[in-house]
Design a protein around this motif. Structure first.
Motif, PDB file in Angstrom:
ATOM      1  N   TYR A   1       0.666  -1.308   0.057  1.00  0.00           N
ATOM      2  CA  TYR A   1      -0.009   0.020  -0.236  1.00  0.00           C
ATOM      3  C   TYR A   1       0.709   1.327  -0.157  1.00  0.00           C
ATOM      4  CZ  TYR A   1      -3.248  -3.723   1.440  1.00  0.00           C
ATOM      5  OH  TYR A   1      -4.040  -4.732   1.264  1.00  0.00           O
TER       6      TYR A   1
ATOM      7  N   GLN B   1       1.582   2.049  -9.595  1.00  0.00           N
ATOM      8  CA  GLN B   1       0.441   1.642  -8.599  1.00  0.00           C
ATOM      9  C   GLN B   1       0.188   1.969  -7.332  1.00  0.00           C
ATOM     10  OE1 GLN B   1      -1.095  -2.296  -8.455  1.00  0.00           O
ATOM     11  NE2 GLN B   1      -0.631  -2.970 -10.598  1.00  0.00           N
ATOM     12  N   VAL B   2       1.545   2.175  -6.582  1.00  0.00           N
ATOM     13  CA  VAL B   2       1.750   2.286  -5.143  1.00  0.00           C
ATOM     14  C   VAL B   2       2.179   3.737  -4.755  1.00  0.00           C
ATOM     15  CG1 VAL B   2       2.538   1.429  -2.931  1.00  0.00           C
ATOM     16  CG2 VAL B   2       1.665  -0.151  -4.894  1.00  0.00           C
TER      17      VAL B   2
ATOM     18  N   PRO C   1      -0.805   5.607   1.067  1.00  0.00           N
ATOM     19  CA  PRO C   1      -1.601   4.834   0.130  1.00  0.00           C
ATOM     20  C   PRO C   1      -2.586   5.681  -1.075  1.00  0.00           C
ATOM     21  CG  PRO C   1      -1.816   4.147   2.128  1.00  0.00           C
ATOM     22  CD  PRO C   1      -1.123   5.502   2.231  1.00  0.00           C
ATOM     23  N   THR C   2      -2.310   5.310  -2.293  1.00  0.00           N
ATOM     24  CA  THR C   2      -3.326   5.844  -3.106  1.00  0.00           C
ATOM     25  C   THR C   2      -4.515   4.873  -3.486  1.00  0.00           C
ATOM     26  OG1 THR C   2      -1.857   5.057  -5.076  1.00  0.00           O
ATOM     27  CG2 THR C   2      -1.517   7.314  -4.149  1.00  0.00           C
ATOM     28  N   SER C   3      -4.290   3.714  -3.168  1.00  0.00           N
ATOM     29  CA  SER C   3      -5.433   2.639  -3.184  1.00  0.00           C
ATOM     30  C   SER C   3      -5.341   1.539  -2.370  1.00  0.00           C
ATOM     31  CB  SER C   3      -5.410   2.071  -4.619  1.00  0.00           C
ATOM     32  OG  SER C   3      -5.980   0.831  -4.632  1.00  0.00           O
ATOM     33  N   PHE C   4      -6.235   1.234  -1.782  1.00  0.00           N
ATOM     34  CA  PHE C   4      -6.314   0.160  -0.646  1.00  0.00           C
ATOM     35  C   PHE C   4      -6.804  -1.374  -1.239  1.00  0.00           C
ATOM     36  CE2 PHE C   4      -7.456   3.906   1.371  1.00  0.00           C
ATOM     37  CZ  PHE C   4      -6.753   4.102   2.720  1.00  0.00           C
ATOM     38  N   SER C   5      -6.631  -1.426  -2.567  1.00  0.00           N
ATOM     39  CA  SER C   5      -6.653  -2.878  -3.285  1.00  0.00           C
ATOM     40  C   SER C   5      -5.404  -3.600  -3.013  1.00  0.00           C
ATOM     41  CB  SER C   5      -7.212  -2.484  -4.638  1.00  0.00           C
ATOM     42  OG  SER C   5      -6.092  -1.831  -5.329  1.00  0.00           O
TER      43      SER C   5
ATOM     44  N   TYR D   1      -0.895  -3.679  -4.071  1.00  0.00           N
ATOM     45  CA  TYR D   1      -0.279  -3.909  -5.178  1.00  0.00           C
ATOM     46  C   TYR D   1      -0.399  -4.944  -5.942  1.00  0.00           C
ATOM     47  CZ  TYR D   1       3.667  -4.756  -8.552  1.00  0.00           C
ATOM     48  OH  TYR D   1       4.508  -4.682  -9.746  1.00  0.00           O
TER      49      TYR D   1
END
Length: 352
Positions: free
Chosen positions: A252, A318-319, A324-328, A330
């Motif tokens: 993340y 992606q990261v 964090p730019t996303s909580f899904s 890498y």
């Protein structure tokens, strides 16, 4: 007089009232230390009669000179690095000792010293196990910088930034405790807000521990895999072949330990603002410079890493660097799919 005469909490972070009146003490220190050396004055008396911010700053200057000499003699520029995990806590302990000598309630400073001591223990241990205290050890980035910077310019860089500016920075990270010391004259007892700040600080330190431990485990597994061609339990071959960690907190944030480190000292600054009922103060200089330092060092680290591992650029896209730019988490890029039309074009090009 070693402390300013203040009328309100808000004045506790006023530069013109809490710092500027005591600057002459800094210039007078060499002569007073000479008196101590000659036996004309006692060291404890001088310490107690000198403003603690001034004496702490003077110590950071003196240590900068020591770091400079040690670096030039040994041609090793990680002298400050060896003390990085110790000096902020040393300076907070300095404020604590001074407050006790002056008869000022120290409970709130004790709270800051508590989290800082835990921070020092964790970071010192991590630096030690990575070989930082071994004779001759040096941050690999200094060697890379030396290769791209003229020798004379690098020496100037050492005389300024590496030795002195970094030493002063470590003092400035702890300097917000000076404001907390001053506010203790108005609010001596530990408040619920103080306990909340300590709890969050300890949470950030725990985050650093998890991040560094995950990195340590990954690189240990990678080394075992490279030496024995066997994948250690709990790891996957594809992850070890990739060469860098993308699991746990690292899925993340590309640098979760760096993010926590910057947050720790920014939060101490915010604590001092809250204690003095100010939205901001001049003490933002310390954490602001630390954040800029991390921007530069992280850029260099990632430049080196992206040159070693082809997939790292995809990881960067992606990261987020720190936040964090996303909580899904890498996701490893899948195999490239070549469409039929593309195959036909390639076939025609071959025929030509």
């Amino acid at each position: 007089m070693a402390l300013p005469i203040l009328k309100t909490l808000e004045e506790c972070s006023d530069l013109s009232k809490t710092v500027e009146p005591f600057i002459p003490q800094f210039y007078a220190l060499p002569a007073k230390l000479a008196d101590v050396a000659a036996g004309r004055e006692g060291l404890v008396k001088l310490y107690a009669e000198t403003n603690p911010l001034i004496s702490g700053f003077a110590i950071s200057i003196a240590l900068g000179a020591v770091f400079l000499v040690a670096a030039e003699i040994n041609r090793n520029y990680s002298q400050v690095d060896r003390f990085w995990s110790l000096l902020p806590t040393f300076y907070i302990a300095h404020f604590d000792v001074w407050a006790r000598l002056a008869g000022i309630p120290s409970q709130r400073i004790d709270a800051a010293l508590l989290f800082s001591t835990v921070w020092s223990i964790r970071l010192t241990y991590n630096y030690w196990r990575k070989g930082g205290y071994e004779i001759g050890s040096e941050d690999y980035r200094w060697e890379i910088i030396r290769k791209h910077v003229p020798k004379a310019l690098f020496h100037v860089f050492n005389w300024t930034f590496i030795s002195f500016i970094q030493s002063i920075l470590l003092f400035m990270l702890a300097a917000p405790v000076y404001t907390i010391l001053l506010t203790a004259q108005f609010e001596p007892d530990v408040t619920h807000a103080d306990l909340a700040y300590v709890a969050v600080e300890l949470g950030l330190i725990l985050t650093e521990w998890f991040a560094d431990q995950q990195q340590w485990d990954f690189h240990g597994a990678k080394k075992t895999y490279q030496e024995s061609a066997k994948v250690p339990h709990g790891f996957h071959q594809a992850d070890l072949d990739r060469g860098f960690n993308t699991a746990g907190l690292w899925a993340y944030s590309r640098h979760p330990n760096f993010a926590a480190e910057q947050s720790i000292w920014f939060l101490l600054y915010q604590w001092s603002c809250f204690a003095s009922k100010n939205l901001y103060s001049w003490l933002a200089v310390g954490p602001a410079f630390l954040i800029m330092l991390f921007q530069g060092s992280t850029w260099l680290t990632e430049l080196i890493t992206s040159g070693k591992y082809p997939e790292y650029r995809h990881y960067q896209r992606q990261v987020g660097t720190f936040v964090p730019t996303s909580f899904s988490g890498y996701k490893t890029p899948g195999p490239k799919v070549i469409r039929t039309s593309e195959l036909e074009k390639r076939q025609k090009q071959k025929q030509k």
